[in-house]
Design a protein around this motif. Structure first.
Motif, PDB file in Angstrom:
ATOM      1  N   LEU A 274      -5.002   7.796   1.594  1.00 32.40           N
ATOM      2  CA  LEU A 274      -5.454   6.798   2.560  1.00 32.40           C
ATOM      3  C   LEU A 274      -6.641   7.335   3.360  1.00 32.40           C
ATOM      4  O   LEU A 274      -6.637   8.480   3.794  1.00 32.40           O
ATOM      5  CB  LEU A 274      -4.293   6.468   3.510  1.00 32.40           C
ATOM      6  CG  LEU A 274      -4.452   5.252   4.428  1.00 32.40           C
ATOM      7  CD1 LEU A 274      -4.427   3.960   3.609  1.00 32.40           C
ATOM      8  CD2 LEU A 274      -3.332   5.236   5.464  1.00 32.40           C
TER       9      LEU A 274
ATOM     10  N   VAL B 176       0.834  -1.209   0.000  1.00 33.03           N
ATOM     11  CA  VAL B 176       0.000   0.000   0.000  1.00 33.03           C
ATOM     12  C   VAL B 176       0.869   1.260   0.000  1.00 33.03           C
ATOM     13  O   VAL B 176       0.611   2.210  -0.755  1.00 33.03           O
ATOM     14  CB  VAL B 176      -0.965  -0.010   1.217  1.00 33.03           C
ATOM     15  CG1 VAL B 176      -1.706   1.316   1.332  1.00 33.03           C
ATOM     16  CG2 VAL B 176      -1.952  -1.161   1.080  1.00 33.03           C
TER      17      VAL B 176
ATOM     18  N   LEU C  33       0.879   4.183  -2.837  1.00 30.15           N
ATOM     19  CA  LEU C  33       0.582   5.591  -2.543  1.00 30.15           C
ATOM     20  C   LEU C  33       1.719   6.517  -2.960  1.00 30.15           C
ATOM     21  O   LEU C  33       1.482   7.621  -3.457  1.00 30.15           O
ATOM     22  CB  LEU C  33       0.287   5.759  -1.050  1.00 30.15           C
ATOM     23  CG  LEU C  33      -1.078   5.236  -0.574  1.00 30.15           C
ATOM     24  CD1 LEU C  33      -1.148   5.218   0.943  1.00 30.15           C
ATOM     25  CD2 LEU C  33      -2.223   6.075  -1.147  1.00 30.15           C
TER      26      LEU C  33
ATOM     27  N   ASP D 223      -4.804   3.439  11.109  1.00 30.52           N
ATOM     28  CA  ASP D 223      -5.021   3.768   9.694  1.00 30.52           C
ATOM     29  C   ASP D 223      -5.404   2.555   8.856  1.00 30.52           C
ATOM     30  O   ASP D 223      -6.048   2.682   7.823  1.00 30.52           O
ATOM     31  CB  ASP D 223      -3.757   4.410   9.103  1.00 30.52           C
ATOM     32  CG  ASP D 223      -3.615   5.865   9.516  1.00 30.52           C
ATOM     33  OD1 ASP D 223      -4.603   6.442  10.027  1.00 30.52           O
ATOM     34  OD2 ASP D 223      -2.529   6.426   9.345  1.00 30.52           O
TER      35      ASP D 223
ATOM     36  N   LEU E 272      -8.477   3.388   0.222  1.00 22.49           N
ATOM     37  CA  LEU E 272      -7.928   4.551  -0.453  1.00 22.49           C
ATOM     38  C   LEU E 272      -9.038   5.233  -1.252  1.00 22.49           C
ATOM     39  O   LEU E 272      -9.942   4.576  -1.775  1.00 22.49           O
ATOM     40  CB  LEU E 272      -6.811   4.143  -1.422  1.00 22.49           C
ATOM     41  CG  LEU E 272      -5.785   3.115  -0.917  1.00 22.49           C
ATOM     42  CD1 LEU E 272      -4.839   2.705  -2.041  1.00 22.49           C
ATOM     43  CD2 LEU E 272      -4.994   3.667   0.247  1.00 22.49           C
TER      44      LEU E 272
ATOM     45  N   ALA F 283      -6.561  -1.888   3.691  1.00 16.80           N
ATOM     46  CA  ALA F 283      -6.352  -0.434   3.596  1.00 16.80           C
ATOM     47  C   ALA F 283      -7.408   0.100   2.635  1.00 16.80           C
ATOM     48  O   ALA F 283      -7.703  -0.534   1.619  1.00 16.80           O
ATOM     49  CB  ALA F 283      -4.959  -0.126   3.085  1.00 16.80           C
TER      50      ALA F 283
END
Length: 417
Positions: free
Chosen positions: A376, A364, A368, A394, A413, A411
């Motif tokens: 995020l 991730v 990013l 997070d 996004l 995660a």
């Protein structure tokens, strides 16, 4: 209950086949039970639970059995030291020599290094990225336990309380899952595949961590949603229910067999908005047609599965640093491809059932860094939206010793405007 000679014979044969580590353990066990269809439910339960307990503690059981452990000795060691059977319960199945060996076994304490004590290969420990040995041991103990049986209620058909009441009325010991508002946790491992509510599509079997993954994707009515690596569709069905069977939900996978397994589940679910699509690879033309159109894209990426050792203990023997490196390259490519589908303001969720940072945070963070158009979304905020009493920062990071789920990572996004 006393062990019968035939039970020990079957158990030793199953352990022999499982410890070849050439196929998934659950597939080996299913094939054996098909070959031996006359085995009763009690026999199957004893064999399955003991064989998997042996795999979970294979280093310790092997050390107890000496330099050349036979499958029969491994079976007896597991029955004695893990499942707690005493000599009287085993006696009927033992030869004279085995009786003496089992008596000696009671007092043995093998010397093992950290890998042996934790039942995790040294290369896995090295890649966990955990400096605290006590934390490594706690995670390992969690991964050695047997996983509970979790159900996800199909809210298109019934409410969770109604399913719970019905199960309890039928004599089942069940309660709500601690985190997922859709989940039910069963006591024990009852067979539910012929239960009327299962056949009607009121519930599916799904680990609580996996349920949370579907929830944070946040699919809504009328949206276009893509389950990029749908597999047999457990999370697809959850997304479809969130969408109230409206909009369009694409279930992509490269495996025809996995998508075929989705069909009966889909039929039970009552969903009419799911479009299963077999793809050749992550850059298939069918995917490219959806570029920039999807409101939500879920990537439950192919991974080592090392977070699922409670239910798939053989994976630690069938994975290697080399296989994880190959998966890692695949994860990055799949995430890149899936990201192209997300519209401005849309959500991309990347997830694995691994406990290795290189399959999770590292993928991730690298994505990013290369894609400033994505940001995020703090996981704590998404969980709060769904009234889930959990804050893992997070990222969603679930672990058996902390949450009594499989090891899960996710995660979320957003594509910025």
């Amino acid at each position: 209950m006393s062990l019968k000679p035939t039970q020990l014979k079957h158990l030793a044969e199953v352990i022999t086949r499982l410890t070849a580590f050439d196929r998934p353990a659950d597939a080996v066990l299913s094939a054996y039970f098909r070959e031996n269809a006359k085995l009763g439910a009690q026999d199957r339960h004893l064999i399955a639970e003991t064989a998997f307990a042996c795999l979970r503690r294979y280093a310790q059981m092997s050390a107890l059995c000496g330099p050349h452990p036979t499958a029969r000795k491994l079976a007896l060691a597991t029955l004695t030291r893990v499942r707690g059977m005493n000599l009287r319960e085993l006696e009927e199945a033992l030869s004279k020599g085995e009786r003496e060996w089992v008596i000696e076994l009671k007092g043995k304490t093998p010397e093992l290094d950290l890998a042996g004590q934790t039942e995790l290969p040294a290369w896995v420990i090295e890649r966990l990225g955990i400096d605290d040995e006590a934390e490594i041991r706690a995670l390992a103990r969690g991964l050695m336990e047997s996983a509970p049986l979790d159900l996800r209620v199909n809210t298109l058909k019934m409410k969770r309380d109604a399913v719970l009441e019905s199960l309890k009325a039928g004599g089942f010991d069940a309660g709500p899952t601690p985190y997922s508002p859709l989940g039910i946790r069963m006591k024990g491992k009852p067979a539910l595949n012929r239960h009327p509510l299962f056949l009607e599509g009121a519930f599916e079997i799904q680990d609580e961590g996996s349920q949370l993954l579907g929830l944070i994707t946040g699919a809504r009515r009328g949206e276009m949603v893509v389950d990029f690596c749908a597999g047999a569709g457990g999370k697809t069905l959850l997304l479809g229910a969130q969408m109230a069977s409206t909009g369009r939900l694409y279930a992509f996978d490269v495996s025809e067999k996995r998508l075929a397994n989705l069909k009966p589940r889909l039929a039970r679910s009552g969903l009419s908005n799911v479009h299963p699509q077999l793809i050749a690879h992550e850059n298939d033309a069918r995917i490219k047609r959806l570029a920039g159109k999807a409101d939500r894209v879920l990537v439950d990426a192919p991974c080592s599965g090392l977070g699922t050792l409670r239910r798939n203990p053989d994976l630690k023997f069938r994975q290697s640093p080399e296989s994880v490196a190959r998966l890692n390259a695949m994860q990055k490519n799949i995430l890149e491809s899936a990201a192209r589908l997300v519209k401005v303001g849309g959500r991309l969720v990347y997830a694995t059932c691994s406990v290795l940072p290189l399959e999770n945070r590292d993928v991730v963070n690298a994505f990013l860094a290369a894609h400033p158009e994505f940001e995020l979304v703090p996981m704590s905020a998404l969980l709060a939206e769904h009234k889930v009493a959990l804050d893992t920062g997070d990222f969603l990071e679930m672990a058996p010793h902390k949450h009594d789920t499989d090891g899960f990572f996710a995660a979320a996004l957003t594509r910025k405007g």
